[in-house]
Design a protein around this motif. Structure first.
Motif, short mmCIF file in Angstrom:
data_model
loop_
_atom_site.label_atom_id
_atom_site.label_comp_id
_atom_site.label_asym_id
_atom_site.label_seq_id
_atom_site.Cartn_x
_atom_site.Cartn_y
_atom_site.Cartn_z
N VAL A 56 0.86 -1.19 0.00
CA VAL A 56 0.00 0.00 0.00
C VAL A 56 0.89 1.24 0.00
O VAL A 56 1.79 1.37 0.83
N VAL A 57 0.66 2.12 -0.95
CA VAL A 57 1.43 3.37 -1.02
C VAL A 57 0.52 4.53 -0.66
O VAL A 57 -0.70 4.47 -0.86
N PRO A 58 1.06 5.60 -0.11
CA PRO A 58 0.21 6.71 0.37
C PRO A 58 -0.69 7.30 -0.71
O PRO A 58 -1.88 7.51 -0.48
N VAL A 59 -0.12 7.56 -1.87
CA VAL A 59 -0.90 8.17 -2.96
C VAL A 59 -0.41 7.63 -4.29
O VAL A 59 0.71 7.10 -4.39
N ARG A 60 -1.22 7.80 -5.28
CA ARG A 60 -0.81 7.49 -6.65
C ARG A 60 -0.02 8.66 -7.20
O ARG A 60 -0.54 9.78 -7.27
N MET A 61 1.20 8.42 -7.58
CA MET A 61 2.04 9.48 -8.14
C MET A 61 1.91 9.49 -9.66
O MET A 61 2.39 8.59 -10.35
N HIS A 62 1.20 10.48 -10.19
CA HIS A 62 1.02 10.57 -11.64
C HIS A 62 2.35 10.93 -12.30
O HIS A 62 2.95 11.96 -12.00
N ARG A 63 2.77 10.07 -13.23
CA ARG A 63 4.06 10.30 -13.88
C ARG A 63 3.93 11.22 -15.10
O ARG A 63 4.90 11.82 -15.53
N TYR A 64 2.78 11.27 -15.71
CA TYR A 64 2.51 12.14 -16.86
C TYR A 64 3.32 11.77 -18.11
O TYR A 64 3.35 12.53 -19.07
N ASP A 65 3.97 10.60 -18.10
CA ASP A 65 4.65 10.15 -19.32
C ASP A 65 4.02 8.87 -19.85
O ASP A 65 4.59 8.20 -20.70
N TYR A 66 2.82 8.56 -19.35
CA TYR A 66 2.12 7.37 -19.84
C TYR A 66 1.77 7.52 -21.31
O TYR A 66 1.36 8.59 -21.77
N ARG A 67 1.91 6.43 -22.05
CA ARG A 67 1.46 6.39 -23.44
C ARG A 67 0.94 4.98 -23.72
O ARG A 67 1.55 4.00 -23.29
N ARG A 68 -0.16 4.90 -24.42
CA ARG A 68 -0.77 3.60 -24.69
C ARG A 68 0.17 2.69 -25.45
O ARG A 68 0.18 1.46 -25.24
N ALA A 69 0.98 3.26 -26.32
CA ALA A 69 1.89 2.46 -27.14
C ALA A 69 2.91 1.69 -26.30
O ALA A 69 3.48 0.71 -26.77
N ALA A 70 3.13 2.13 -25.06
CA ALA A 70 4.08 1.42 -24.19
C ALA A 70 3.59 0.01 -23.86
O ALA A 70 4.37 -0.84 -23.44
N PHE A 71 2.28 -0.23 -24.05
CA PHE A 71 1.70 -1.54 -23.80
C PHE A 71 1.46 -2.31 -25.09
O PHE A 71 0.69 -3.26 -25.12
N GLY A 72 2.12 -1.89 -26.16
CA GLY A 72 2.00 -2.58 -27.43
C GLY A 72 0.81 -2.11 -28.25
O GLY A 72 0.17 -1.11 -27.94
N GLU A 73 0.52 -2.86 -29.32
CA GLU A 73 -0.64 -2.56 -30.15
C GLU A 73 -1.90 -2.66 -29.30
O GLU A 73 -1.91 -3.29 -28.24
N ALA A 74 -2.97 -2.04 -29.79
CA ALA A 74 -4.20 -2.02 -29.00
C ALA A 74 -4.60 -3.42 -28.55
O ALA A 74 -4.97 -3.64 -27.40
N TRP A 75 -4.51 -4.41 -29.43
CA TRP A 75 -4.82 -5.79 -29.08
C TRP A 75 -3.93 -6.73 -29.89
O TRP A 75 -3.58 -6.43 -31.02
N ASP A 76 -3.58 -7.88 -29.30
CA ASP A 76 -2.85 -8.88 -30.07
C ASP A 76 -3.52 -10.24 -29.89
O ASP A 76 -4.57 -10.35 -29.27
N ASP A 77 -2.91 -11.28 -30.43
CA ASP A 77 -3.50 -12.62 -30.36
C ASP A 77 -2.79 -13.49 -29.33
O ASP A 77 -3.12 -14.65 -29.17
#
Length: 237
Positions: A56-77
């Motif tokens: 458990v951490v005190p708060v969520r620290m927003h990094r502001y460098d999130y990008r969807r592409a970091a998790f790959g293509e929208a969907w894969d097989d």
């Protein structure tokens, strides 16, 4: 080639396609039944701390460098949904898993894509008619129970790329839901958003916790009370 021979070949191809479609449809029905068997309301042990072992951490620290592409293509097989690794991407697999009364269509992206079906939306307890089309995402969307952006802020930014792709396509973290409710949720943790359907709070909380535990992700302090309160509505096992 004679006309008679050509007609025989065409007939053979049609029969083969019909048999393949029926076989795939039977497989999809079995997969739907498998999901239904897993969808029972979970139970908790008396006195058990559902968040045991989760940092458990005190708060969520927003990094502001999130990008969807970091998790790959929208969907894969490359997912573990029923029938995964079948030539269909994760979105199609989850639709096949979560919808009922389905019909199918062959597409280039999926040999057995859901064409029509019915979603009993767990977030709003409404019934939604699904029909494949250009604006289908407005009605039915695939939600990440633990949002990608939240996971990123809580440690996924430091994961290797294959692990992030796996997380984004993990069926344990995915649900077909009403599009509008998914938009309202955004990347909110439980402290900021819970499904409007209170009857689903137990299952939502336990799935959220299971994903955190499975990927060794921490949780923000504000969400712990909400998760424990939701888990308290679960049947005692």
């Amino acid at each position: 080639m004679s006309r008679k021979t050509l007609l025989w070949l065409v007939a053979a191809v049609v029969v083969s396609l019909v048999v393949a479609y029926q076989t795939l449809g039977s497989t999809a029905a079995r997969h739907a039944n498998d999901f239904a068997a897993r969808a029972d309301v979970p139970t908790v042990q008396p006195g058990a701390d559902v968040l045991a072992g989760i940092l458990v951490v005190p708060v969520r620290m927003h990094r502001y460098d999130y990008r969807r592409a970091a998790f790959g293509e929208a969907w894969d097989d490359n997912n573990d949904a029923p029938g995964g690794h079948n030539g269909c991407d994760t979105r199609n697999d989850i639709l096949d898993r979560d919808l009922v009364d389905k019909t199918y269509v062959f597409t280039k992206r999926c040999p057995l894509a859901v064409a029509t079906g019915t979603l009993h939306d767990p977030y709003t307890n409404t019934v939604i008619a699904f029909q494949r089309g250009a604006k289908v995402g407005e009605a039915v969307q695939i939600d990440h129970i633990v949002p990608l952006s939240y996971a990123w802020d809580m440690g996924a930014y430091d994961w290797p790329q294959p692990l992030r792709v796996r997380f984004a396509n993990d069926p344990a973290n995915l649900l077909a839901v009403q599009g509008q409710s998914n938009q309202h949720k955004g990347d909110s943790p439980p402290a900021e958003w819970m499904p409007p359907n209170g009857a689903f709070h137990c299952q939502y909380a336990l799935q959220f916790i299971a994903v955190l535990r499975g990927y060794s992700l921490p949780v923000d302090q504000a969400s712990t009370g909400v998760l424990r309160q939701a888990a308290a509505t679960c049947p005692v096992g």
